[in-house]
Design an enzyme around this catalytic site. Structure first.
Site, PDB file in Angstrom:
ATOM      1  N   SER A 189       0.792  -1.291   0.102  1.00  0.00           N
ATOM      2  CA  SER A 189       0.068   0.065   0.034  1.00  0.00           C
ATOM      3  C   SER A 189       0.805   1.304   0.162  1.00  0.00           C
ATOM      4  CB  SER A 189      -0.890  -0.031   1.316  1.00  0.00           C
ATOM      5  OG  SER A 189      -0.429   0.094   2.403  1.00  0.00           O
TER       6      SER A 189
ATOM      7  N   HIS B 229       0.437   4.566   7.026  1.00  0.00           N
ATOM      8  CA  HIS B 229      -0.183   5.157   5.727  1.00  0.00           C
ATOM      9  C   HIS B 229       0.058   6.942   5.834  1.00  0.00           C
ATOM     10  CE1 HIS B 229      -3.309   2.395   4.392  1.00  0.00           C
ATOM     11  NE2 HIS B 229      -2.052   2.226   3.908  1.00  0.00           N
TER      12      HIS B 229
ATOM     13  N   ASP C 218      -8.295   5.802   3.824  1.00  0.00           N
ATOM     14  CA  ASP C 218      -8.720   4.660   4.696  1.00  0.00           C
ATOM     15  C   ASP C 218     -10.285   4.905   5.205  1.00  0.00           C
ATOM     16  OD1 ASP C 218      -6.353   3.887   4.391  1.00  0.00           O
ATOM     17  OD2 ASP C 218      -5.499   4.830   6.022  1.00  0.00           O
TER      18      ASP C 218
END
Length: 233
Positions: free
Chosen positions: A91, A132, A158
């Protein structure tokens, strides 16, 4: 006396032998200074010396690499109060692909801004974490901070904004591929590794010291050895 002068009591062949010996030039000191065997020995010594330095260089590089890994995964995070993690998914590609070691340091929530890479717990108190990037900082109706995060390689943000209590810290530094090593060094293995590495470094340093002293001693003995009378004037 020339070639045809006759010495009484000698034959012509004996006379020529005498004249040949007298005519032959004396051997100089330089004729005895080197021999094929010595030249060969010198070449062998040079070759062995080069191999010795090559082995030394490789061993030092391996040692430095091992120390660097140990410092990056254990010592530096421990001293700085940081936490190492391993990226397991794609990711955050391309900057942080799977296997990357990331080291996260705590930071006050009000100092975290857009663009920071944060590691946060999926649920408060849960050991599972996600790393992230913050793409937006907002506040709820009560004025509490919320961080909207998204993976660099993801198309969507998210699902839930991240609360400050979930944040474990922001990215301090990263090392490619070393994360797999960090995954293996867990719990008791990490403690054993620290002591083993310290012992190995101590033994290696002592061995290097003794080897260098022996080499210097051999060189000194060789320089002080008496000269072979058969190989020099």
């Amino acid at each position: 006396m020339n070639e045809y002068t006759h010495v009484p009591g000698t034959t012509v062949d004996e006379q020529r032998t005498i004249e040949f010996v007298k005519a032959a030039p004396p051997l100089t000191d330089s004729a005895y200074t080197k021999s094929p065997d010595r030249d060969s020995a010198d070449g062998t010594d040079t070759k062995h010396g080069a191999l010795h330095f090559l082995r030394q260089g490789i061993s030092w590089l391996l040692l430095i690499g091992a120390v660097a890994i140990l410092c990056a995964t254990i010592l530096i995070p421990k001293i700085a109060g940081a936490q190492p993690y391993t990226v397991l998914t794609g990711s955050m590609k391309p900057d942080y692909p799977p296997g990357t070691l990331i080291v996260v340091k705590p930071r006050p929530a009000d100092e975290i801004g857009v663009g920071d890479v944060v590691t946060y717990q999926i649920r408060s108190g849960s050991p599972e974490v996600i790393t992230h990037r913050v793409i937006e900082v907002t506040e709820n109706p009560q004025g509490e901070l919320r961080f909207v995060t998204q993976g660099d390689n993801n198309g969507l943000a998210d699902a839930e904004p991240v609360r400050p209590v979930q944040v474990r810290g922001t990215l301090w530094y990263s090392v490619p591929y070393i994360g797999w090593v960090n995954n293996w060094f867990t719990g008791q293995r990490r403690t054993v590794l620290i002591f083993a590495a310290a012992g190995a470094l101590f033994v290696y340093g002592g061995w290097q010291f003794i080897a260098d002293r022996r080499q210097k001693s051999d060189v000194s003995d060789s320089d002080a050895a008496p000269t072979d009378p058969e190989t020099s004037a």
